[in-house]
Write an enzyme that holds these catalytic residues in place. Structure first.
Site, PDB file in Angstrom:
ATOM      1  N   CYS A  84       0.830  -1.206   0.000  1.00  0.00           N
ATOM      2  CA  CYS A  84       0.000   0.000   0.000  1.00  0.00           C
ATOM      3  C   CYS A  84       0.869   1.263   0.000  1.00  0.00           C
ATOM      4  CB  CYS A  84      -0.911  -0.028   1.216  1.00  0.00           C
ATOM      5  SG  CYS A  84      -1.880   1.469   1.430  1.00  0.00           S
TER       6      CYS A  84
ATOM      7  N   CYS B 133      -0.225   4.086   2.334  1.00  0.00           N
ATOM      8  CA  CYS B 133       0.048   3.807   3.757  1.00  0.00           C
ATOM      9  C   CYS B 133       1.534   4.003   4.075  1.00  0.00           C
ATOM     10  CB  CYS B 133      -0.295   2.361   4.116  1.00  0.00           C
ATOM     11  SG  CYS B 133      -1.856   1.770   3.518  1.00  0.00           S
ATOM     12  N   ASP B 134       2.410   3.515   3.208  1.00  0.00           N
ATOM     13  CA  ASP B 134       3.826   3.390   3.568  1.00  0.00           C
ATOM     14  C   ASP B 134       4.783   4.252   2.740  1.00  0.00           C
ATOM     15  OD1 ASP B 134       3.058   1.489   5.453  1.00  0.00           O
ATOM     16  OD2 ASP B 134       3.208  -0.151   4.022  1.00  0.00           O
TER      17      ASP B 134
END
Ligand code: NDP
Length: 310
Positions: free
Chosen positions: A138, A141-142
């Site tokens: 993701c 997200c990261d």
């Protein structure tokens, strides 16, 4: 007489818990089956930095633990079991059957499906061990953890190109590793990627080794045409080779699209069967965010509440 419930929730990611909180507060006494991976995909994410209301971020496990506690506070009955089979009625206010095994059957007039999806894995050594330590599924997200660093994205579909595009605004170099000699993604996304100066597309490329002890350090790539091998140093490897919606137990019961996602009414959570609602990634292959899943969980509970009182 055996009890007939109003609300059974299948799945324990943000969509499942969010629907539980709303359903419980509406007096529907939900029962939630948490399934084989309680907490869902977020439990494999190290840090959630983009969920509204957490200025310092929160670990995926802590976040899901909070969701579970919040659902319990409103007396959601959480059962750590997996649903093995379902039989859904086609009648309005009909009774749906949820099977836990041959002996255990739950009856409910309303069901919210929030079983999510699972990312596809490359299936090579170190891939699972280094999730959250450089391996990610993701970018939103990261990606932030790789600011001004070099990373690679695997895949040639829409997801991979979306990820690469997003990461190109944060990272120094983005390698896009495509196993064929062409991209499968839509032309519009391809053109966007071609115009980026820091995206390097490596066609005919397969990741054959993931290298790193405590964190990802590099990957070995095999060119499947000329058989050369190359090592590239990267801090992040984003795997975007597709998702598999967790819908196997619903395939003879509900209308699914060609990729297996549950089809819901446009902008709503109703499925093709009365009293059955779907929320989160199991019906959303575009946004796939914790916050959008939680939002659709809330929608499913409100839709069910209206269904029951109509
Ligand atoms: P896709 O199945 O479309 O693409 C998967 C990609 O990963 C393909 O390039 C495939 O290669 C590659 N791949 C699969 N397995 C491996 C492997 N083991 N090693 C290396 N590469 C591999 O999945 P997506 O998640 O990209 O998209 C799923 C659906 O969601 C599609 O319908 C897509 O259009 C849609 N979507 C739409 C978006 C949008 O509209 N903005 C955004 C994201 C997704 P190969 O081509 O060789 O099979």
């Amino acid at each position: 007489m055996e009890k007939i419930h109003n609300c059974v929730i299948i799945g324990s990611g943000p969509a499942g818990y969010s629907s539980a909180i709303y359903a419980a507060r509406a007096g529907l006494y939900p029962i939630l089956f948490s399934g084989f991976q309680p907490g869902g995909q977020l439990t494999t994410t190290s840090m959630i930095d983009n969920y509204l209301g957490f200025p310092k971020g929160i670990s995926g496990n802590d976040f899901m633990d909070n969701c579970r506690k919040q659902a319990k506070r409103f007396n959601t009955k959480i059962i750590n079991k997996s649903v093995t089979k379902v039989s859904f009625s086609t009648e309005k206010k009909g009774i749906h059957y949820i099977f836990l095994n041959k002996e255990s059957i739950i009856k409910s007039i309303g069901v919210i499906i929030a079983t999510g999806s699972s990312p596809k894995f490359l299936g090579i050594d170190n891939e699972k061990r280094l999730i959250g330590l450089g391996i990610s599924f993701c970018a939103t997200c990261d990606g932030f953890f790789h600011r001004n660093k070099d990373i690679a994205v695997v895949g040639g579909g829409d997801s991979a190109l979306e990820e690469a595009n997003y990461l190109s605004n944060i990272c120094r170099k983005v390698y896009l590793l495509v196993r064929k000699d062409y991209l499968r993604a839509s032309k519009i996304l391809q053109n966007r990627i071609f115009s980026k100066k820091n995206i390097y597309i490596l066609y005919n490329s397969n990741v054959i080794e993931i290298i790193g002890n405590d964190f990802l350090e590099s990957i070995k790539i095999l060119n499947n045409k000329n058989k050369t091998k190359n090592i590239i140093s990267i801090s992040g490897l984003f795997i975007a080779i597709g998702h598999i919606p967790n819908t196997s137990i619903f395939k003879n019961e509900l209308e699914l699209n060609k990729n297996g996602y549950i089809i819901t009414k446009k902008g709503r959570t109703m499925t093709n069967k009365p009293g059955i609602f779907a929320a989160g990634d199991v019906q959303d292959y575009i946004y796939r965010q914790a916050i959008t899943s939680a939002g659709s969980g809330c929608m499913a509970a409100l839709d069910l509440e209206r269904y029951l009182s109509s």
